[in-house]
Design a protein around this motif. Structure first.
Motif: not given
Length: 344
Positions: A39-41, A269-273
């Motif tokens: 889920m985290f990935q 990195r956490r939100f690549p958008c």
């Protein structure tokens, strides 16, 4: 021949008049089928944090739609998080969750609008400024620091209006984002409304944060790069050092200020958008950026920490712009006194 064509035309008309059957797909619940690391990935949050987000959004999502069969709040949150975590097209996100691209668009639009409104209230400076100063001082011995300020560019598609204003110095369309963070990578202030052609110094100068610092609402100062004008409340590095004290001042400032670059790296990195670029209009882009900022702090509060701190934002100012904004006033004198007092 004419009769056959007439008959075919009637059949085609009847076919168009037939109602399109509504299909209700059997959607699985990722919380039941995926493990916590999976889920985290995929969603950048673990199940307990996702459920907390659903509780925050549930009262708003319940009133946000008048449709007969709206998406469940949990599915709306998962769809939105999956988009933020991948930057994928709506049709791809919809295929993963068993819904149409139009439903994905509505879910993301509604969720982002709600969370961006929450972000405007929740993202603020910590009240324990003495603890913030102590945390910064423990890094490199720089005194009385309450935050680190810097800007970065978020790539967007060319908008329909004022397209040339969004072209930044690197030649692509963007929104210039300004953030202030503390020593723990927490975002304390966000300014996201300016097109990419606007310089960092102007964004800060016209922000409410600058006005608060000028009026003494907060006791302390920010650290910025050499793209900002040096003020009593915003200290910048020396371009040409003339003493050992100034060199030690620069080393301490750079060692402390690297945290804001790491914060941008973790956020993207956490939100690549935010790294790949946003394919919506600027107003929606600003809401998405605010939402990602809020979710970043939300993850820190709930222990969902994205531990890849090796990402740095390399968006540095143009060197030929420094001398245009440096002002030989109280800021430069204050910097000299501070460097001589604390770093001699």
């Amino acid at each position: 021949m004419a009769a056959i064509q007439h008959r075919l035309q009637i059949l085609r008309q009847r076919t168009r008049d037939l109602p399109f059957p509504r299909v209700f797909q059997d959607r699985s619940n990722p919380l039941e089928t995926l493990s916590s690391p999976e889920m985290f990935q995929r969603y950048r949050f673990r199940p307990h944090s996702i459920l907390l987000l659903v509780n925050i959004l549930f009262p708003y999502l319940e009133r946000a739609t008048g449709r007969s069969c709206p998406l469940p709040p949990l599915l709306s949150v998962l769809v939105s998080l999956h988009f933020l975590a991948t930057g994928a097209h709506y049709i791809v996100v919809g295929d993963v969750h068993g819904i149409s691209a139009s439903s994905v668009c509505r879910a993301i639009k509604t969720t982002v609008a709600i969370l961006s409104g929450v972000a405007r209230k929740k993202i603020q400076f910590r009240r324990d400024l003495d603890a913030v100063k102590a945390e910064f001082f423990s890094i490199a011995g720089f005194p009385n620091v309450i935050g680190l300020v810097d800007g970065t560019h978020i790539r967007i598609n060319a908008p329909h209006q004022y397209e040339e204003d969004y072209v930044n110095r690197k030649g692509y369309h963007s929104i210039n984002l300004q953030m202030v963070c503390d020593a723990g990578f927490r975002i304390q202030n966000v300014v996201v409304k300016w097109p990419g052609s606007v310089h960092d110094a102007r964004i800060f100068r016209q922000s409410s944060l600058c006005l608060d610092l000028e009026n003494g609402v907060m006791d302390g100062y920010l650290l910025g790069d050499s793209g900002y004008a040096c003020r009593r409340y915003l200290l910048t590095p020396y371009l040409n050092t003339r003493s050992q004290a100034q060199e030690r001042y620069n080393r301490a400032l750079v060692k402390t200020r690297v945290i804001i670059e790491q914060t941008y790296g973790v956020l993207k990195r956490r939100f690549p958008c935010l790294s790949y670029g946003l394919r919506v209009q600027p107003q929606r882009c600003c809401q998405i950026i605010l939402t990602c900022s809020f979710l970043h702090n939300f993850g820190l509060d709930n222990g969902d920490i994205f531990d890849r701190l090796d990402g740095f934002d390399v968006d540095q100012p143009d060197h030929d712009f420094h001398f245009q904004i440096q002002n030989p006033g109280n800021g430069l004198l204050f910097r000299d006194v501070l460097a001589q007092t604390f770093f001699s």
